[in-house]
Structures are given as C-alpha cells and as structure tokens.
Motif scaffolding. Structure first.
Motif, PDB file in Angstrom:
ATOM      1  N   ARG A  72       0.825  -1.207   0.000  1.00  0.00           N
ATOM      2  CA  ARG A  72       0.000   0.000   0.000  1.00  0.00           C
ATOM      3  C   ARG A  72       0.858   1.256   0.000  1.00  0.00           C
ATOM      4  O   ARG A  72       0.601   2.216  -0.728  1.00  0.00           O
ATOM      5  N   LYS A  73       1.908   1.252   0.831  1.00  0.00           N
ATOM      6  CA  LYS A  73       2.730   2.444   1.025  1.00  0.00           C
ATOM      7  C   LYS A  73       3.491   2.827  -0.231  1.00  0.00           C
ATOM      8  O   LYS A  73       3.598   4.009  -0.583  1.00  0.00           O
ATOM      9  N   TYR A  74       4.039   1.831  -0.929  1.00  0.00           N
ATOM     10  CA  TYR A  74       4.886   2.111  -2.081  1.00  0.00           C
ATOM     11  C   TYR A  74       4.206   1.814  -3.414  1.00  0.00           C
ATOM     12  O   TYR A  74       4.858   1.865  -4.459  1.00  0.00           O
ATOM     13  N   ASP A  75       2.904   1.519  -3.377  1.00  0.00           N
ATOM     14  CA  ASP A  75       2.150   1.204  -4.591  1.00  0.00           C
ATOM     15  C   ASP A  75       2.819   0.061  -5.361  1.00  0.00           C
ATOM     16  O   ASP A  75       2.902   0.070  -6.589  1.00  0.00           O
ATOM     17  N   THR A  76       3.333  -0.899  -4.601  1.00  0.00           N
ATOM     18  CA  THR A  76       4.045  -2.039  -5.174  1.00  0.00           C
ATOM     19  C   THR A  76       3.061  -3.127  -5.574  1.00  0.00           C
ATOM     20  O   THR A  76       2.099  -3.402  -4.860  1.00  0.00           O
ATOM     21  N   ALA A  77       3.321  -3.755  -6.683  1.00  0.00           N
ATOM     22  CA  ALA A  77       2.537  -4.924  -7.072  1.00  0.00           C
ATOM     23  C   ALA A  77       3.199  -6.171  -6.486  1.00  0.00           C
ATOM     24  O   ALA A  77       4.401  -6.177  -6.217  1.00  0.00           O
ATOM     25  N   ALA A  78       2.411  -7.209  -6.288  1.00  0.00           N
ATOM     26  CA  ALA A  78       2.968  -8.423  -5.698  1.00  0.00           C
ATOM     27  C   ALA A  78       2.268  -9.662  -6.241  1.00  0.00           C
ATOM     28  O   ALA A  78       1.059  -9.649  -6.495  1.00  0.00           O
ATOM     29  N   ILE A  79       3.066 -10.702  -6.438  1.00  0.00           N
ATOM     30  CA  ILE A  79       2.539 -12.037  -6.691  1.00  0.00           C
ATOM     31  C   ILE A  79       2.786 -12.844  -5.425  1.00  0.00           C
ATOM     32  O   ILE A  79       3.930 -12.932  -4.960  1.00  0.00           O
ATOM     33  N   TYR A  80       1.725 -13.388  -4.863  1.00  0.00           N
ATOM     34  CA  TYR A  80       1.849 -14.118  -3.597  1.00  0.00           C
ATOM     35  C   TYR A  80       1.528 -15.587  -3.854  1.00  0.00           C
ATOM     36  O   TYR A  80       0.393 -15.953  -4.139  1.00  0.00           O
ATOM     37  N   ILE A  81       2.567 -16.427  -3.768  1.00  0.00           N
ATOM     38  CA  ILE A  81       2.440 -17.863  -4.023  1.00  0.00           C
ATOM     39  C   ILE A  81       2.274 -18.584  -2.697  1.00  0.00           C
ATOM     40  O   ILE A  81       3.082 -18.399  -1.779  1.00  0.00           O
ATOM     41  N   THR A  82       1.257 -19.412  -2.591  1.00  0.00           N
ATOM     42  CA  THR A  82       1.030 -20.109  -1.331  1.00  0.00           C
ATOM     43  C   THR A  82       0.113 -21.306  -1.547  1.00  0.00           C
ATOM     44  O   THR A  82      -0.559 -21.418  -2.568  1.00  0.00           O
ATOM     45  N   HIS A  83       0.138 -22.213  -0.574  1.00  0.00           N
ATOM     46  CA  HIS A  83      -0.845 -23.300  -0.563  1.00  0.00           C
ATOM     47  C   HIS A  83      -1.892 -23.057   0.512  1.00  0.00           C
ATOM     48  O   HIS A  83      -2.812 -23.843   0.662  1.00  0.00           O
ATOM     49  N   ASP A  84      -1.738 -21.959   1.266  1.00  0.00           N
ATOM     50  CA  ASP A  84      -2.625 -21.676   2.396  1.00  0.00           C
ATOM     51  C   ASP A  84      -3.653 -20.623   1.976  1.00  0.00           C
ATOM     52  O   ASP A  84      -3.356 -19.433   1.913  1.00  0.00           O
ATOM     53  N   LEU A  85      -4.867 -21.065   1.712  1.00  0.00           N
ATOM     54  CA  LEU A  85      -5.904 -20.152   1.238  1.00  0.00           C
ATOM     55  C   LEU A  85      -6.283 -19.114   2.292  1.00  0.00           C
ATOM     56  O   LEU A  85      -6.634 -17.981   1.959  1.00  0.00           O
ATOM     57  N   ALA A  86      -6.217 -19.501   3.561  1.00  0.00           N
ATOM     58  CA  ALA A  86      -6.557 -18.544   4.615  1.00  0.00           C
ATOM     59  C   ALA A  86      -5.556 -17.391   4.637  1.00  0.00           C
ATOM     60  O   ALA A  86      -5.915 -16.253   4.952  1.00  0.00           O
ATOM     61  N   VAL A  87      -4.298 -17.668   4.303  1.00  0.00           N
ATOM     62  CA  VAL A  87      -3.277 -16.622   4.241  1.00  0.00           C
ATOM     63  C   VAL A  87      -3.490 -15.730   3.024  1.00  0.00           C
ATOM     64  O   VAL A  87      -3.496 -14.505   3.123  1.00  0.00           O
ATOM     65  N   VAL A  88      -3.652 -16.339   1.857  1.00  0.00           N
ATOM     66  CA  VAL A  88      -3.798 -15.537   0.645  1.00  0.00           C
ATOM     67  C   VAL A  88      -5.070 -14.698   0.687  1.00  0.00           C
ATOM     68  O   VAL A  88      -5.144 -13.614   0.091  1.00  0.00           O
ATOM     69  N   ALA A  89      -6.077 -15.157   1.428  1.00  0.00           N
ATOM     70  CA  ALA A  89      -7.318 -14.396   1.555  1.00  0.00           C
ATOM     71  C   ALA A  89      -7.093 -13.048   2.227  1.00  0.00           C
ATOM     72  O   ALA A  89      -7.838 -12.091   1.993  1.00  0.00           O
ATOM     73  N   GLN A  90      -6.051 -12.953   3.068  1.00  0.00           N
ATOM     74  CA  GLN A  90      -5.794 -11.696   3.779  1.00  0.00           C
ATOM     75  C   GLN A  90      -5.112 -10.650   2.900  1.00  0.00           C
ATOM     76  O   GLN A  90      -5.127  -9.465   3.231  1.00  0.00           O
ATOM     77  N   LEU A  91      -4.486 -11.084   1.811  1.00  0.00           N
ATOM     78  CA  LEU A  91      -3.648 -10.186   1.028  1.00  0.00           C
ATOM     79  C   LEU A  91      -4.113  -9.949  -0.396  1.00  0.00           C
ATOM     80  O   LEU A  91      -4.022  -8.842  -0.914  1.00  0.00           O
ATOM     81  N   ALA A  92      -4.575 -11.002  -1.054  1.00  0.00           N
ATOM     82  CA  ALA A  92      -4.765 -10.948  -2.504  1.00  0.00           C
ATOM     83  C   ALA A  92      -6.029 -10.202  -2.909  1.00  0.00           C
ATOM     84  O   ALA A  92      -7.080 -10.353  -2.284  1.00  0.00           O
ATOM     85  N   ASP A  93      -5.910  -9.408  -3.974  1.00  0.00           N
ATOM     86  CA  ASP A  93      -7.084  -8.800  -4.598  1.00  0.00           C
ATOM     87  C   ASP A  93      -7.756  -9.806  -5.526  1.00  0.00           C
ATOM     88  O   ASP A  93      -8.976  -9.862  -5.619  1.00  0.00           O
ATOM     89  N   ARG A  94      -6.916 -10.595  -6.233  1.00  0.00           N
ATOM     90  CA  ARG A  94      -7.417 -11.656  -7.102  1.00  0.00           C
ATOM     91  C   ARG A  94      -6.647 -12.936  -6.816  1.00  0.00           C
ATOM     92  O   ARG A  94      -5.526 -12.900  -6.314  1.00  0.00           O
ATOM     93  N   ILE A  95      -7.261 -14.057  -7.167  1.00  0.00           N
ATOM     94  CA  ILE A  95      -6.631 -15.361  -6.984  1.00  0.00           C
ATOM     95  C   ILE A  95      -6.701 -16.141  -8.289  1.00  0.00           C
ATOM     96  O   ILE A  95      -7.745 -16.169  -8.955  1.00  0.00           O
TER      97      ILE A  95
END
Length: 545
Positions: free
Chosen positions: A211-234
């Motif tokens: 949010r602070k640096y307007d950075t884009a991110a790809i978040y790779i994980t097997h934990d859906l509960a974790v990715v749910a907290q961060l990802a805009d799309r899955i």
C-alpha cells in the motif's frame, strides 16, 4: 482500477502472455506450464494457489524472466512496464532483478549465504544497484527489522544466518527483498516457516509495504486462509494450467470448479483419542542453553507414550527445535535427564552407541536442505540400512524398494536425484530414510510446513498409517494448529522455553484456555478476507499490560 488520469485505465505493470515452460526429468523434457496468461496492476496483489507441481513457483520466477535449473522458457511474453524481459540480453535482465523485481524464496536457509552477516546481505543489492549509500542502507535495514518484529533490530543484522531461528531468517529475507522498494515483489510461501503470531506481523508488513509504495505483488502459497488476507485476485493452478481465476472474496464464497472447492475444504483428517499407557520417552526437568546465551529451555518435562503422537507447539524462539536437539544429543542439557524405555540416554551424541542412535530418528522441516543433492534416492535411503542394520547388496536394494512402497513411492524413483522430485516426494524420501533405521521414536520438525495443503494432508495420513502399522511414536514439532488437531494425541504448549500448558488434545483445545494458548488459537488465519485487518484493529484497542 488504476488510471493514468488522461486516457483511461493505466497499462498493467506486468503482463504474461501465453507462457510455456518445460522441465527436464531423466533427460526428457515435458511441458510444466501450459500457456498461462497473467495481468498485474501497480498496487495489486495476485495470489497463485494450487498443490505441489501446479507450476506456481515456476510462474513466479518467470516474472523475473528466470527459469531454475532443469527448466526452460519455451514460449510467451513477460512484459514488465512495457518491455518484454524475455527479449532482453541477460545483462539487462539482471538490472531489473533485485532493484525493480524482487523475489522472496520459500527456504530462507537455502537462500542466504552462511558465510556473511545478514546486514551485509541486505545492503548488497541496494548498494550494487546504486539505490542508496551503504550507510543509508544500514539505517533502512534496522527500520525494516523493527517493522518485521525482529529482536534487537539495531544489532540483529550482525548475526549470521545460522544464529537466528527459521522464522527470524524468513523475516530477514522479506526485509532484504524490500531493500530497493521494488515495483514488483514475488513472494514464494514467505510465511511457511513462521508461527501463527509472527505470521500476522509479517502479513501486515507485506500488506503495508504494498500500500505504502504502490508495489505490485505475486503471492504464491498453498494456504488459502493466508492468501485471503492479502490478494485482490486469486488464480487457481493445477498441472501448469489455469483452473479458475477471480476476485478473492467472490472466489472464496462461490468457487465454480470442483478442484477449487477441494482446496477450500477443511482438512478432514482426525485422530482417535485412544491413549497409550506405557512411556517410550520421558523428558524430566530439562534445562538447556547455547554457549554464551541465556537459558533456552527451563525445567521442561514431557512424556511420550508408545505408539502415540505428542505435538509441541509455540512461537518461533519458544524452544521447540532446541528440545529436539537435546533429545537427539546434539545439545547437552544443563539439568535434567531423558529416558528411552526407562534407560537414561547419554547427554551427548558421541556418547551414544549405534543402537541408541538408531532408536531415535528425525525428519526435518526442509527436505531441500535435508537431502544430499548429489546422492540418488537409493543411496539416501540405503545408507542408514547399511550403517545401522548392516544390509548390503541385494538385501539392501530390496529393503530400499520396500521402504519406498511403504511411503507410497515405487522403484521408478530409485535413481532420481532430489532435484528431480516434488516437495511431497522429497519429504516421503525423508520419511523412508528415518524408517530405514527401524526407530522407536521419530521427531518430526515442521515436516508439513513447506508442503501445499493437499500434499501435507497426504503426508499426515501416511504418518498415521505408518504409526498404526509399525507402532512408532512421534514427537511432532509444529506451529500449525490444524496439523496438531489432525495428528496429535497430546499437546504441549511452549513459550520462552517453558511449558505453558500440556495434556490431551481435547483438553488443551477446549475452553477455558491458558492466556498464551488463547493467543495462538486467535492467531490462526480464517478464510475471511477481512480477518487480518480485524485482528490488527482489535490489537490496537487492547490496552498494554
């Protein structure tokens, strides 16, 4: 959607079109990523999920125009900020890596150079790319260490990688990736090695940085509960192909594909509550410390019954892995004793005879670092057979095959190297190697934390089946409370080297809880995109003690 203020929607920061990647196994090339398209805007987080072998990490590395050993990019485009990285010479690609696109690997232990201090590895990229001076980089490092809740941030960077816990090392790698404030961050399972309370702080730091640096991110994980907290799309992947893609909230609430619903399903594995009566391992009033450091274990007493599983849970630094080192003789205790079948074990590894060593085996958290990359599977499993049981020749070969079958592999894997195996297959080889010694007790140190949810469930089922068949006992070290619920008979909760609470699983997980146990339970992510923000807000309103 981000706009440029003049001509409508802004151009995506990253566009991957028709990406095709091949992987080599036993000199045969096979397509492992099959025409993937991906678009990412500035300030957006895209979650990539799927089981082991889905191609998640391979696609993440392709965003840096990089293919790991044994892989090659055979088609498609990787357009970053309007330029196709695949068409650039390698020298220009390297100018992007670290400065504008940074990668956070799953295994911090394998990613850091053990011969250099953490602070020196942090500043290297920033200084090399001319982003800031060495003095400024050191100051920035301390601030990021503080933001990521690392201990003594002013001096933390002076340590070498082996002098910090696995969770601390993973956070240090997140800080190192953030050094140049890149436009794109690729996170490859960055919280896998973290306990649930630390995970909250790291997730919050990642979210705040984006949010602070307007950075884009790809978040790779097997934990859906974790990715749910961060990802805009899955994006849901399987076997190198897209299964389903959508807005995070919509996909979690209404998955269209059966495979996605399977990933979303709560692990159904449960263990019966029959209790063993005979003690196999008795840990009595153990206290321990490393040289020139404060006490790490304080008056720890635990009983492990025959043929049962005792789970040890707690945050990073609570003493879980140190306890394993004491049990195996790698760290002599200052006080107390450990008995196996009522026989006191010598305190040091060197003082134990071969039969005593055989009876206590260990399976490690990271099979990538636990397996010798230069040895074939037949040699990895065969070595303990020869060392402990004296098996050679045909008898050794036949027993290796039997152990592979016990761990649901077959003889096709005999001549493969670890690099030719998936994460789940590597861990099965580690299990087979431990079983080769025919032990009474296996210490499992975070053995499923590096695996995706479906593979982890298969490994847990395998361990339970082997326990029923072989009557082996497990001391299961983990920070994953879902794993505890799946496999444990008894639970030991540790904090700062002490036992806070212990007893049968049903008692420990039934209210009322000890305060620290309640903190651990409250820190387990929920399948709710608002959960992290809600927890952080609640913590702000709780008055300091």
């Amino acid at each position: 959607m981000t706009t440029n203020g003049n001509s409508g929607p802004a151009e995506p920061l990253l566009q991957i079109r028709g990406l095709r990647i091949e992987g080599q196994s036993q000199e045969i090339w096979q397509e492992i990523v099959k025409g993937i398209d991906l678009t990412l805007q500035r300030g957006e987080i895209l979650g990539l999920i799927g089981e082991s072998g889905a191609g998640k990490s391979t696609i993440g590395l392709a965003a840096l125009a990089f293919a790991r050993g044994g892989c090659r990019i055979t088609g498609g485009e990787v357009i970053f900020d309007g330029e196709d990285l695949l068409k650039l010479p390698e020298r220009r690609r390297r100018a992007y890596r670290g400065k504008r696109i940074a990668y956070v690997a799953q295994s911090a232990a394998a990613a850091f150079n053990p011969a250099h201090r953490l602070i020196d590895q942090y500043i290297e990229t920033a200084v090399t790319h001319g982003v800031m001076s060495e003095k400024q980089a050191r100051q920035e490092a301390v601030e990021l260490y503080r933001q990521l809740q690392l201990p003594d941030p002013e001096t933390f960077g002076q340590r070498y990688p082996h002098q910090v816990s696995g969770g601390q090392l993973q956070r240090a790698m997140v800080a190192t990736a953030m050094a140049c404030k890149p436009d794109l961050l690729v996170f490859d399972e960055p919280t896998t090695a973290l306990d649930v309370t630390t995970q909250i702080e790291v997730l919050a730091a990642i979210k705040d940085t984006v949010r602070k640096y307007d950075t884009a991110a790809i978040y790779i994980t097997h934990d859906l509960a974790v990715v749910a907290q961060l990802a805009d799309r899955i994006m849901v992947l399987r076997y190198g192909e897209l299964v389903e893609e959508g807005n995070t909230r919509e996909l979690l609430e209404n998955p269209r594909k059966s495979y996605t619903r399977k990933l979303l399903a709560v692990r159904g594995l449960r263990k019966d509550e029959e209790r063993g009566e005979t003690s196999l391992l008795t840990i009595s009033n153990i206290s321990a410390a490393y040289a020139r450091s404060a006490m790490v274990l304080r008056d720890v007493s635990i009983r492990v019954p025959e043929g049962r599983t005792v789970a040890v849970v707690g945050e990073s630094g609570s003493g879980k892995s140190t306890l394993a080192r004491v049990i195996t003789g790698l760290l002599p205790p200052l006080e107390g004793s450990i008995s196996l079948r009522d026989q006191v074990l010598p305190a040091t590894l060197s003082a134990r005879n071969k039969d005593t060593l055989r009876r206590v085996q260990m399976i490690y958290q990271l099979p990538d670092t636990a397996l010798n990359p230069r040895q074939r599977v037949r040699d990895i499993i065969g070595r303990p057979l020869q060392f402990y049981l004296g098996l050679t020749g045909r008898k050794r070969r036949e027993r290796v095959k039997e152990l592979l079958e016990m761990t649901e592999l077959d003889e096709r894997y005999l001549d493969r190297y670890p690099a030719e195996l998936s994460g789940g297959q590597k861990q099965r080889v580690c299990i087979a190697r431990a079983l080769a010694a025919e032990p009474d007790l296996i210490i499992c140190d975070e053995v499923t934390s590096a695996l995706d949810q479906l593979v982890a469930e298969h490994v847990l089922r395998l361990l339970l089946r082997l326990q029923r068949e072989l009557k082996v006992s497990y001391l299961f070290i983990t920070h994953d409370l879902a794993t505890v619920n799946a496999i444990a008979d008894d639970v030991v909760v540790m904090c700062e080297g002490r036992i806070v609470e212990q007893g049968p699983k049903t008692e420990v997980f039934t209210p009322p809880h000890e305060d620290y146990t309640q903190i651990l339970l409250d820190s387990v992510p929920e399948m709710d995109p608002d959960w992290l923000d809600r927890v952080l807000e609640e913590r702000k309103t709780v008055p300091a003690a």
